[in-house]
Design a protein around this motif. Sequence first.
Motif, PDB file in Angstrom:
ATOM      1  N   GLY A 218      28.116 -31.955  74.221  1.00 30.43           N
ATOM      2  CA  GLY A 218      29.025 -32.239  75.322  1.00 30.43           C
ATOM      3  C   GLY A 218      30.383 -32.737  74.877  1.00 30.43           C
ATOM      4  N   ALA A 219      30.428 -33.325  73.697  1.00 33.12           N
ATOM      5  CA  ALA A 219      31.698 -33.855  73.202  1.00 33.12           C
ATOM      6  C   ALA A 219      32.547 -32.793  72.526  1.00 33.12           C
ATOM      7  CB  ALA A 219      31.435 -35.004  72.235  1.00 33.12           C
ATOM      8  N   GLY A 220      32.033 -31.582  72.443  1.00 34.01           N
ATOM      9  CA  GLY A 220      32.817 -30.502  71.863  1.00 34.01           C
ATOM     10  C   GLY A 220      32.762 -30.453  70.353  1.00 34.01           C
ATOM     11  N   LYS A 221      33.541 -29.529  69.795  1.00 35.85           N
ATOM     12  CA  LYS A 221      33.425 -29.167  68.377  1.00 35.85           C
ATOM     13  C   LYS A 221      34.343 -29.992  67.490  1.00 35.85           C
ATOM     14  CE  LYS A 221      32.981 -24.709  66.013  1.00 35.85           C
ATOM     15  NZ  LYS A 221      33.252 -23.269  66.220  1.00 35.85           N
ATOM     16  N   LYS A 222      35.329 -30.638  68.065  1.00 35.65           N
ATOM     17  CA  LYS A 222      36.299 -31.347  67.218  1.00 35.65           C
ATOM     18  C   LYS A 222      35.629 -32.537  66.532  1.00 35.65           C
ATOM     19  CE  LYS A 222      38.028 -34.431  70.776  1.00 35.65           C
ATOM     20  NZ  LYS A 222      36.884 -34.062  71.662  1.00 35.65           N
ATOM     21  N   LEU A 223      36.113 -32.858  65.337  1.00 38.98           N
ATOM     22  CA  LEU A 223      35.531 -33.948  64.562  1.00 38.98           C
ATOM     23  C   LEU A 223      35.746 -35.287  65.260  1.00 38.98           C
ATOM     24  CD1 LEU A 223      36.516 -33.093  60.879  1.00 38.98           C
ATOM     25  CD2 LEU A 223      34.457 -32.487  62.140  1.00 38.98           C
ATOM     26  N   SER A 224      34.693 -36.099  65.305  1.00 37.45           N
ATOM     27  CA  SER A 224      34.869 -37.465  65.792  1.00 37.45           C
ATOM     28  C   SER A 224      33.780 -38.339  65.188  1.00 37.45           C
ATOM     29  CB  SER A 224      34.809 -37.516  67.317  1.00 37.45           C
ATOM     30  OG  SER A 224      33.478 -37.480  67.752  1.00 37.45           O
ATOM     31  N   THR A 225      34.071 -39.608  65.059  1.00 43.23           N
ATOM     32  CA  THR A 225      33.126 -40.544  64.452  1.00 43.23           C
ATOM     33  C   THR A 225      31.794 -40.546  65.180  1.00 43.23           C
ATOM     34  OG1 THR A 225      34.982 -41.928  63.836  1.00 43.23           O
ATOM     35  CG2 THR A 225      32.825 -42.960  63.819  1.00 43.23           C
ATOM     36  N   THR A 226      31.859 -40.522  66.501  1.00 45.33           N
ATOM     37  CA  THR A 226      30.621 -40.671  67.269  1.00 45.33           C
ATOM     38  C   THR A 226      29.843 -39.363  67.393  1.00 45.33           C
ATOM     39  OG1 THR A 226      31.927 -40.406  69.274  1.00 45.33           O
ATOM     40  CG2 THR A 226      31.465 -42.654  68.541  1.00 45.33           C
TER      41      THR A 226
END
Lengths: 342, 342, 342, 342
Positions: free
Chosen positions: D180-188
């Motif tokens: 749900g948060a998509g493909k972009k890099l993120s810490t979580t």
Amino acid sequence: MHVAILGATGYSGTVLYGLLSQHPNVESINLYGHEGGKGSRFFDNEVPAFSTHLPILPFNPAEIMSHNDLLFCATPAGVTKNLVAPFIEADFPVIDLSGDFRLKDPLIYKKWYNKEAAPSSLLSKSSYGLTEFPEKNTTKYIANPGCYATATLLGLAPLAIEHMIDPNSIIVDAKSGVSGAGKKLSTTSQYNFINENAWLYKMNKHQHIPEIMQKLREWDSKIPAIQFSTTLIPVTRGIMSTIYLKPIKHYTNDEILTSFHKHYDNAPFVRFKENYLPAIKEVTGSNYCDIGVNYNPVTNTITIVSVIDNLMKGAAGQAVQNFNLFWNLTPTSGLPLLPVFP
Amino acid sequence: MHVAILGATGYSGTVLYGLLSQHPNVESINLYGHEGGKGSRFFDNEVPAFSTHLPILPFNPAEIMSHNDLLFCATPAGVTKNLVAPFIEADFPVIDLSGDFRLKDPLIYKKWYNKEAAPSSLLSKSSYGLTEFPEKNTTKYIANPGCYATATLLGLAPLAIEHMIDPNSIIVDAKSGVSGAGKKLSTTSQYNFINENAWLYKMNKHQHIPEIMQKLREWDSKIPAIQFSTTLIPVTRGIMSTIYLKPIKHYTNDEILTSFHKHYDNAPFVRFKENYLPAIKEVTGSNYCDIGVNYNPVTNTITIVSVIDNLMKGAAGQAVQNFNLFWNLTPTSGLPLLPVFP
Amino acid sequence: MHVAILGATGYSGTVLYGLLSQHPNVESINLYGHEGGKGSRFFDNEVPAFSTHLPILPFNPAEIMSHNDLLFCATPAGVTKNLVAPFIEADFPVIDLSGDFRLKDPLIYKKWYNKEAAPSSLLSKSSYGLTEFPEKNTTKYIANPGCYATATLLGLAPLAIEHMIDPNSIIVDAKSGVSGAGKKLSTTSQYNFINENAWLYKMNKHQHIPEIMQKLREWDSKIPAIQFSTTLIPVTRGIMSTIYLKPIKHYTNDEILTSFHKHYDNAPFVRFKENYLPAIKEVTGSNYCDIGVNYNPVTNTITIVSVIDNLMKGAAGQAVQNFNLFWNLTPTSGLPLLPVFP
Amino acid sequence: MHVAILGATGYSGTVLYGLLSQHPNVESINLYGHEGGKGSRFFDNEVPAFSTHLPILPFNPAEIMSHNDLLFCATPAGVTKNLVAPFIEADFPVIDLSGDFRLKDPLIYKKWYNKEAAPSSLLSKSSYGLTEFPEKNTTKYIANPGCYATATLLGLAPLAIEHMIDPNSIIVDAKSGVSGAGKKLSTTSQYNFINENAWLYKMNKHQHIPEIMQKLREWDSKIPAIQFSTTLIPVTRGIMSTIYLKPIKHYTNDEILTSFHKHYDNAPFVRFKENYLPAIKEVTGSNYCDIGVNYNPVTNTITIVSVIDNLMKGAAGQAVQNFNLFWNLTPTSGLPLLPVFP
């Protein structure tokens, strides 16, 4: 076409039902249970994910043959062999997802499965249905290959058929998801056991070893044995078979690649990838076997990575592919053409 | 004892802090950051799981040496080598968890890390701290081994030291959890990439290969190379190194077992298991390396399974073990004696 | 101190053994099994992750009391009550991790556990050991709280004790890892069931509901009931109890925070966090209960997030904390002071 | 039909491509990228799981409109609004998977998305395409609903439309997988963060709250607000929206069930289940929203569990359903009729 599934509530049977229910050439599906005396059973009660309120009928060979054009057996090894004699004797088409009719030699079956084999008279009427490399004289009883065997054999086939392998050099380190062990309760299929874990099991004892050897020796009779290990990893679906071997003589990288292209460029469900090692998730939910290869000149070792979804290409998907081959349908009929990703 | 940690907010540094904060011989821990200009930083802001409101002080070699008895570097490879010259020159004790001082030969470092190596004058003052097999002349600068190297070398050591291995036969198929890749953002560390997946990466290019070879050749100079693969699997912590090799001549099973007992019966953190192949989860959270071995007479192949927690025995745990060795403390001080299970 | 564990091979018992074996005040641990007739059993055979070759002795109350100072029962609910009468009658110290002695009213036990309760004469000799809010007259038989009850009660305590809650407004949505269901085989603990899944189970029927209500009513007798749901999520360890409630009148944010500080600033194992909602992984492997709180003026709703490791603060960790309290030891003795992170 | 996808390499776009490529009414798919200047891009390079060597063409509205019959925007919120004016002005059909045109009121968009909204003149030409409850006057620009909004609104719809809800009582505890948060890099979204974790994020700040409120008020204008929380759990795909509410007056269980049957018995992609609470995995890979309901007389609370695959019914699947509705195709065209199970 009317088709029957025996054992649809196991994982392979469930996936098979899902595929057949959306297959353009399948008009109706009838479900049968091999365990009698349970009263009226319905598919959706046992598999709530599927909303199909279909009865699971008692096993009755005559009735199955009169109402259907083909039977899929998604019953466990050891069970199938006790049920299918009437179908073989009647020359009725069967695609068998269990391991009971894959090994030609009953003594080898007994050694690896630790059970009595089906009688030789029946075994001889079965053909091993590795879809990309079927037997020449295909019978009406098709033994659908095992999941590890499929991934490993498709990875080895080009170099084995072309006799490019040092016969004593093959080492296979296969990794598998948990659904390969089936639906029955077991300690090692418990979440708390396998989550955050990896576990090498059945060391030198996996029953897919003789299945691989039988086919491999058809391709290259000089191969005496393979070292084959299976490690359970925390994924639901998927097998990665990592194959290490030494070439029998020096080959250029192009010669190696060419052997794979030769055998797979026309195979609709094998995606050979140059300069790329595939990952399990790239095939999940699809019938693809993705294959990559690497040659290391420092160690003179060829590494082949072959990945499948064990419930699709390793079971139900290949069974549908065998179904399509058997009836001369479009090879890809009823099979998803892309994985479920991500 | 007063100890300093440089780079405590990475995974290895965090676990190291956790161990040292409960170590009976450690009186205080001071944290330092190698990235300047960030204003005032506190440990618990960056690692909320730890409730320690400790400042992260700016990197200052003189101050570190005046306030501490030893420095742990939990900085990334490529960073450490630019910071530690003052400590080496002052003969101040350092335990370095990065890869910068493990390889004796700067050209090999450059080839595998794709970076300039530390100067030879500094490299020569480092000793490779595989705790069970330390260098004879240990220096005050201890290069703590890499995670894959630890699991693989401890698995190979007995047979290598006893010269029982066919030198051209070693194939290592290592599986690793995701924390091995560290805390920095990367596509292949994303949940959606690696969950339900397995992925063979850095084929023939992993920087732990030369580290393993360097130590292995000390034990058996006839071994020219190993085939070494690393597969990422969806677990947070843990490495399983599956090692395949052929014996140089025939050995009985007892001879094989004896070589492991000889080297490990007195090692507090190696649990050699007869007739049992260990699983990753049996060591998670502990400093143990569990080892099992199997000989297959059909293929004349010995399979060794070696498992560790990559952040413990593969990083922070072994660093504490090196710390204990360095100061002649009880070998198990400050290290949990049982894994976190289940 | 010499301590006995009954049922050490279950998850809670295993974790308990791990803690006690490293507890500075525990000299020896003796293991007992409640299932007779199994021949000689050893701990490490059943829990290979632990390398402890300790016999599991047959259950014998007299022998247990003569060789030990205290008994931990890590037996399942329904089993404990049939075994412990001799200990209660002898006034021998027991810490009971099962649910059998938590509910004072045998009719309520029978309704929720669907089993006969222990006799009232025994129940009356038990005290409910929520470590931060123990009963005034603690007996020698301590009923260690349930995992959901611990997380939920610690989240609710400050506002309940201060009578700040609208009594009809409490809704608890708890999420739990799979180890909460114990080690016995079950369909819903299978990897293939719960991996990539979330499942709300035992709707309005969870046996921790009356346990929560019993304590909650001690704090605020006006609370008639709570809506409480439990959702299984694919993690091994951990509970997040998300609590929604309306304040009984308007409070400033500071008043809400103050109530938590008042009750927890001196609690060594509760970390109340201002302006921060804790995540499960921040407590895994530790005995902490982390709590965060939020007030939404738009909906006039207070949300409390309370997380624990269900096998630590929710079982074995709290049992050790009760052990420390009982013998007046340092409250944190034998308990890890930091989580296993990452 | 010829269709265009803008942003096919994100998760929603990738799944959308997979569905459309097997849709019987879609003749060709053209891919466009909104980020210029990257040189020649091909789909299979960025999504190796898909073997489609299709170019990603530069964004050019005129060309898109001349070669295609409809445009799908799978671009992120904040990006879409800057690109689609030419299509709206030309009255060219668009199905927009982003959040940019879902909220009618630009001030509300600005508040929750923290960005400038599209101009009102464009917003007014969009219709909110919740497939089971479409707007009366559907425009050619369809704003495909958000994932949380879909699961929550479909769970609430029957009782809201029938005015059976106490307007101040709704509390939603939604759980979501990481895709749900998509493909972009993120810490979580890192594996090491969310594996073995659960994390309540964006407390009272999730941008789907106003989207839910907007539709909910259409159904029952008396509802002033909802308490809505979102907890990230370690699964790749799936949302479970657990909804708690009080009825506005007493209803029998039958009355409650009847309201769901009334609205969903003819909905091909909503499976309302009596006496059964669905689990996430029962819809994974499918376009189904499964709904179960429970009434607890003790607390006078109705609990509704609504589960979807966030990338299917919560994004690409519903977009295809909107596509079928728009062109009056069979509602289920191109959508799998069964989940991927197990």
